[in-house]
Motif scaffolding. Structure first.
Motif, PDB file in Angstrom:
ATOM      1  N   THR A   1       0.844  -1.192   0.000  1.00 22.72           N
ATOM      2  CA  THR A   1       0.000   0.000   0.000  1.00 22.72           C
ATOM      3  C   THR A   1       0.884   1.248   0.000  1.00 22.72           C
ATOM      4  N   ALA A   2       0.237   2.409  -0.038  1.00 22.87           N
ATOM      5  CA  ALA A   2       0.984   3.669  -0.055  1.00 22.87           C
ATOM      6  C   ALA A   2       1.827   3.863   1.206  1.00 22.87           C
TER       7      ALA A   2
ATOM      8  N   VAL B   1      -2.961  -8.186   0.496  1.00 18.20           N
ATOM      9  CA  VAL B   1      -3.236  -9.624   0.586  1.00 18.20           C
ATOM     10  C   VAL B   1      -2.371 -10.391  -0.415  1.00 18.20           C
ATOM     11  N   ILE B   2      -2.289  -9.877  -1.648  1.00 17.30           N
ATOM     12  CA  ILE B   2      -1.472 -10.533  -2.673  1.00 17.30           C
ATOM     13  C   ILE B   2       0.004 -10.452  -2.319  1.00 17.30           C
ATOM     14  N   GLY B   3       0.437  -9.302  -1.823  1.00 20.98           N
ATOM     15  CA  GLY B   3       1.839  -9.159  -1.431  1.00 20.98           C
ATOM     16  C   GLY B   3       2.220 -10.130  -0.335  1.00 20.98           C
TER      17      GLY B   3
ATOM     18  N   GLU C   1      -4.321 -18.292 -10.966  1.00 16.16           N
ATOM     19  CA  GLU C   1      -4.893 -18.231  -9.624  1.00 16.16           C
ATOM     20  C   GLU C   1      -4.368 -19.367  -8.758  1.00 16.16           C
ATOM     21  N   ASN C   2      -4.184 -20.529  -9.354  1.00 15.93           N
ATOM     22  CA  ASN C   2      -3.622 -21.653  -8.579  1.00 15.93           C
ATOM     23  C   ASN C   2      -2.183 -21.383  -8.187  1.00 15.93           C
ATOM     24  N   ASN C   3      -1.439 -20.660  -9.028  1.00 15.88           N
ATOM     25  CA  ASN C   3      -0.045 -20.328  -8.697  1.00 15.88           C
ATOM     26  C   ASN C   3       0.038 -19.453  -7.451  1.00 15.88           C
ATOM     27  N   LEU C   4      -1.012 -18.713  -7.176  1.00 14.20           N
ATOM     28  CA  LEU C   4      -1.036 -17.876  -5.967  1.00 14.20           C
ATOM     29  C   LEU C   4      -1.658 -18.607  -4.781  1.00 14.20           C
TER      30      LEU C   4
END
Length: 383
Positions: free
Chosen positions: A213-214, A220-222, A377-380
């Protein structure tokens, strides 16, 4: 649904841009802030019109999805003086969606919100409600950092994992920045005395991929990517696949690859071309013609395009004509840095099968790219 949505958004954006519905603009989909619109139209005219944000919704969704889209559109007014909700010309459950959303927007009495509907077959947009500009927005966006694809300079794949772990260890943005300078940049740039000068480039890359974020907190992805890095390591297929999928999708890199492939299929090239020499040529052309960057498309582009058949020259001209940048200098710099063997080497993408070949361009590894998109999506979610 993600790839269908992106296709619709891109087509609507280019239709709006090519038909000059909002004046002379270029398209940016990679804006390093949250909330992040599906695309932004940025001015390339001398008058520098304010940026406009757009939220696009796909067809065949439920009514709640369009109401959610309206909420997203309202949130963009934190940074943009106007924003538009873009919806299909479709009837769902007895409601004609453009009429339904028009009445909803009218009920909340927000003039800065506009409404656009699009044809399901052609993606041609119609303005249902025109937005008026807010006199002042709470925050400002630095439009020079907006791109149609990710911003990247030097970040390596190992540094991505290292930085994600450092960010997770603190809630203080200043401490995070200092630790990144001390523990990452000092190793990489040992001869430098100003490590802070590198931070903006790295920051824009992480923001482009929505990894933080800023205020330098993991998204969540990070956080998911950090977990994958810690469990499998930076040299693992799990970490590489997850990062490369984000580069292609969130980072908009797939858009750049498609642009290059289309150009290589239709244009003739001789040499690759040198970015520094071409940028110098553009600067000299501007001085000779007495024009500004905002006039590149009308006055400089036709002259520049006819001067040679270098790969980089013609790719940049195609990108500018299709709305992917504000001027030739910016596009040349973008493409020479982002679409290069150096980029692919540092991030170990395997997106390219070969170095540049005279008269042919680059052989793109579509097998790997297609696999990444299909299994993204499966890779994540490798756990």
């Amino acid at each position: 649904m993600g790839r269908i949505h992106d296709t619709i958004a891109e087509n609507v954006a280019l239709n709006l841009r090519n038909n000059l519905i909002f004046g002379k603009r270029y398209v940016a989909t990679n804006v390093p802030i949250f909330p992040r619109p599906d695309f932004v139209l940025l001015s390339i005219s001398k008058s520098k019109e304010p940026p406009i944000a757009f939220e696009v919704k796909p067809p065949h969704a439920n009514k709640r999805e369009y109401l959610t889209g309206l909420g997203q559109t309202i949130s963009y007014l934190q940074y943009y003086p106007s924003s538009y909700l873009v919806i299909p010309q479709e009837e769902i459950d007895g409601f004609y969606i453009p009429d339904f959303m028009y009445k909803t927007i009218e009920a909340i009495n927000t003039d800065a919100i506009g409404l656009i509907s699009y044809d399901l077959k052609t993606y041609n947009p119609d303005i249902e409600k025109k937005a008026t500009l807010l006199k002042k927005t709470p925050k400002e966006i630095k439009v020079e950092y907006a791109r149609p694809w990710l911003f990247w300079m030097d970040t390596s794949i190992r540094e991505v994992g290292e930085i994600l772990c450092l960010v997770a260890e603190s809630n203080d943005a200043k401490i995070i920045e200092r630790r990144i300078c001390d523990e990452v940049f000092k190793k990489r740039y040992s001869g430098s005395k100003k490590f802070n000068s590198y931070f903006l480039n790295y920051s824009l890359f992480f923001s482009s991929l929505e990894l933080w974020t800023a205020d330098r907190q993991l998204t969540v992805i990070g956080n998911r990517l950090r977990e994958i890095y810690q469990k499998y390591g930076d040299d693992s297929k799990e970490f590489k696949n997850a990062l490369h999928y984000l580069i292609l999708t969130t980072g908009g890199y797939l858009r750049l690859i498609k642009l290059v492939q289309e150009a290589q299929d239709t244009l003739y090239f001789n040499l690759r071309g040198d970015a520094n020499k071409l940028i110098k040529e553009i600067r000299e052309l501007r001085e000779k013609e007495g024009v500004s960057k905002s006039e590149d498309l009308d006055k400089i582009l036709p002259i520049f395009e006819k001067r040679g058949d270098e790969w980089l020259r013609l790719i940049a001209c195609k990108a500018l004509k299709e709305g992917y940048g504000r001027d030739l200098t910016q596009i040349l710099d973008d493409i020479s840095r982002r679409f290069s063997p150096y980029f692919n080497k540092k991030l170990e993408t395997d997106f390219l099968k070969s170095e540049y070949k005279n008269k042919k361009g680059y052989l793109i590894n579509w097998d790997r790219i297609t696999t990444l998109l299909e299994e993204g999506e499966n890779n994540l979610r490798v756990f």
